[in-house]
Design a protein around this motif. Structure first.
Motif, PDB file in Angstrom:
ATOM      1  N   SER A 152       0.836  -1.197   0.000  1.00  0.00           N
ATOM      2  CA  SER A 152       0.000   0.000   0.000  1.00  0.00           C
ATOM      3  C   SER A 152       0.874   1.251   0.000  1.00  0.00           C
ATOM      4  CB  SER A 152      -0.931   0.019   1.222  1.00  0.00           C
ATOM      5  OG  SER A 152      -0.173   0.049   2.422  1.00  0.00           O
ATOM      6  N   HIS A 153       0.251   2.374  -0.331  1.00  0.00           N
ATOM      7  CA  HIS A 153       0.911   3.669  -0.252  1.00  0.00           C
ATOM      8  C   HIS A 153      -0.150   4.734   0.020  1.00  0.00           C
ATOM      9  CE1 HIS A 153      -0.689   4.491  -4.239  1.00  0.00           C
ATOM     10  NE2 HIS A 153       0.105   3.605  -4.840  1.00  0.00           N
ATOM     11  N   ASN A 154       0.250   5.985   0.020  1.00  0.00           N
ATOM     12  CA  ASN A 154      -0.683   7.072   0.348  1.00  0.00           C
ATOM     13  C   ASN A 154      -1.008   7.935  -0.864  1.00  0.00           C
ATOM     14  OD1 ASN A 154       1.778   8.343   0.067  1.00  0.00           O
ATOM     15  ND2 ASN A 154       1.571   9.625   1.900  1.00  0.00           N
ATOM     16  N   THR A 157      -4.385   9.902  -0.468  1.00  0.00           N
ATOM     17  CA  THR A 157      -4.431  10.902   0.597  1.00  0.00           C
ATOM     18  C   THR A 157      -3.380  11.994   0.402  1.00  0.00           C
ATOM     19  OG1 THR A 157      -3.104   9.363   1.924  1.00  0.00           O
ATOM     20  CG2 THR A 157      -5.471   9.450   2.366  1.00  0.00           C
ATOM     21  N   ALA A 158      -2.261  11.658  -0.233  1.00  0.00           N
ATOM     22  CA  ALA A 158      -1.219  12.656  -0.489  1.00  0.00           C
ATOM     23  C   ALA A 158      -1.345  13.268  -1.887  1.00  0.00           C
ATOM     24  CB  ALA A 158       0.167  12.028  -0.328  1.00  0.00           C
ATOM     25  N   THR A 206     -11.395   8.074   0.743  1.00  0.00           N
ATOM     26  CA  THR A 206     -11.341   9.428   0.175  1.00  0.00           C
ATOM     27  C   THR A 206     -12.547   9.743  -0.709  1.00  0.00           C
ATOM     28  OG1 THR A 206      -9.994   8.631  -1.680  1.00  0.00           O
ATOM     29  CG2 THR A 206      -8.823   9.501   0.236  1.00  0.00           C
ATOM     30  N   ASN A 213      -9.009   1.280  -0.549  1.00  0.00           N
ATOM     31  CA  ASN A 213      -8.614   0.382   0.531  1.00  0.00           C
ATOM     32  C   ASN A 213      -9.272  -0.958   0.220  1.00  0.00           C
ATOM     33  OD1 ASN A 213      -7.015   0.271   2.794  1.00  0.00           O
ATOM     34  ND2 ASN A 213      -8.583   0.939   4.219  1.00  0.00           N
ATOM     35  N   VAL A 233      -4.245   4.710   0.788  1.00  0.00           N
ATOM     36  CA  VAL A 233      -4.499   5.664   1.880  1.00  0.00           C
ATOM     37  C   VAL A 233      -3.670   5.349   3.121  1.00  0.00           C
ATOM     38  CG1 VAL A 233      -6.827   6.263   1.116  1.00  0.00           C
ATOM     39  CG2 VAL A 233      -6.506   4.261   2.578  1.00  0.00           C
ATOM     40  N   ASN A 234      -2.546   4.671   2.924  1.00  0.00           N
ATOM     41  CA  ASN A 234      -1.784   4.205   4.076  1.00  0.00           C
ATOM     42  C   ASN A 234      -0.343   4.705   4.024  1.00  0.00           C
ATOM     43  OD1 ASN A 234      -3.968   2.330   5.038  1.00  0.00           O
ATOM     44  ND2 ASN A 234      -3.577   1.454   3.032  1.00  0.00           N
ATOM     45  N   ALA A 235      -0.004   5.588   4.939  1.00  0.00           N
ATOM     46  CA  ALA A 235       1.354   6.124   4.993  1.00  0.00           C
ATOM     47  C   ALA A 235       2.267   5.171   5.754  1.00  0.00           C
ATOM     48  CB  ALA A 235       1.347   7.490   5.676  1.00  0.00           C
ATOM     49  N   SER A 237       3.286   2.178   5.324  1.00  0.00           N
ATOM     50  CA  SER A 237       2.914   0.775   5.479  1.00  0.00           C
ATOM     51  C   SER A 237       3.910  -0.086   4.702  1.00  0.00           C
ATOM     52  CB  SER A 237       1.498   0.531   4.938  1.00  0.00           C
ATOM     53  OG  SER A 237       1.164  -0.836   5.005  1.00  0.00           O
TER      54      SER A 237
END
Length: 330
Positions: A152-154, A157-158, A206, A213, A233-235, A237
């Motif tokens: 996962s990544h962000n 969200t970013a 989001t 997710n 949405v996961n910073a 991880s």
């Protein structure tokens, strides 16, 4: 020299494959097509090659041997069947297509034309994958009963993913079909057999059109479970692999990039690090070799077919709010 045309710069990895083609001693980029002409013209200008606005015209050219397909996923079938029928070898980004029906049509066209197809499933070639397969082959952890792979990544969200990656029509989904492809094919590999059932759940943190997710649970005929996790949405991880069996367990990336094994068979009372083996050459290099040696990427194509099957089952599971048997799709 394998003369290659770039078909679209829609995908975020299109320029990565451009660089691989430029760096390979036996491939040369000679033309560009894009479903968005302005984008294609810009790429062609950078590469100093012709931009050809008509796909059929490009595929009819005798000075093009193969194509790198990075179009929206929902037009993969149309583009690749045309390319195969035109006698062009095909390298493409995952997933091969959105449905098993489309995948079968692509593979049938490739086989009939005798061209070479390779799909980018990059983590199959990494050193940790080779190492883990070697450990499983020794039987050190016994019969595999549980596999969990998370990536996962962000990006959502970013806000660094391109906006079109949230387009349901073009992508066929979000976090699972994009990022989750890698955990999906790895989980399938480490389970050692094709699952018989899939049940998935998607989250929309989001509020995008596609899921950001996701989790998909795979069940084999023997009762082993595979857990595929992905998210936008996961910073922070870590990419994580867990494999558990009747005689031991294996861990990777929790959080360090080390393969750790604890085995009853070896009488181990603590975790032991396994020296990592060499990985395989990249998928693009494999494609070039298949063209030059007149060989077929049998395992790669099978894994690509199964990947779409598992993704299609996951999407259907969410849409119909139930577990889906793969025999319903196949």
């Amino acid at each position: 020299m394998i003369r290659v045309a770039m078909l679209s710069y829609w995908h975020v990895h299109a320029w990565d494959y451009t660089k691989e083609a430029q760096a390979h001693p036996n491939t040369q980029i000679v033309a560009v097509w894009d479903e968005i002409p302005a984008r294609g013209q810009e790429a062609a200008n950078k590469l100093e090659v012709p931009f050809i606005a008509n796909l059929d015209e490009l595929l009819a050219r005798e000075d093009i041997d193969g194509v790198i397909v990075d179009t929206p996923t929902n037009i993969h079938r149309e583009v690749m069947v045309k390319a195969a029928k035109a006698g062009k070898h095909i390298f493409t980004e995952k997933v091969l297509a959105l449905t098993t029906k489309e995948v079968n049509e692509i593979v049938a066209a490739v086989e009939e034309a005798g061209v070479k197809l390779t799909v980018s499933l990059p983590r199959l070639n990494d050193s940790y994958t080779t190492t883990i397969q070697n450990v499983l082959d020794t039987g050190a952890i016994g019969t595999v009963t549980m596999v969990r792979v998370r990536l996962s990544h962000n990006g959502a969200t970013a806000n660094w993913l391109p906006e079109h990656f949230y387009n349901l029509e073009q992508c066929g989904g979000g976090a699972l079909i994009d990022l989750g492809c890698h955990p999906m094919y790895l989980t399938r590999l480490f389970l050692g057999e094709l699952p018989v059932q899939v049940q998935a759940s998607y989250g929309y943190v989001t509020g995008k059109e596609v899921e950001d997710n996701a989790i998909s649970i795979l069940t084999t005929a023997g009762g082993a479970l595979g857990i595929v996790e992905a998210g936008f949405v996961n910073a922070h991880s870590p990419f994580t692999i867990e494999i558990h069996g009747t005689e031991g367990s294996l861990l990777y990336g929790t959080p360090d990039a080390r393969v750790l094994v604890r085995s009853n068979k070896n009488g181990e009372s603590d975790w032991t690090e396994v020296e990592q083996a060499s990985g395989r050459i990249k998928a693009f290099e494999q494609w070039a070799e298949h063209i030059q040696n007149d060989t077929v990427a049998v395992d790669n194509i099978r894994m690509a077919q199964e990947l779409t099957l598992l993704m299609e089952a996951s999407n259907r599971s969410v849409a119909e709010k139930r577990a889906v048997r793969l025999e319903e799709i196949r």
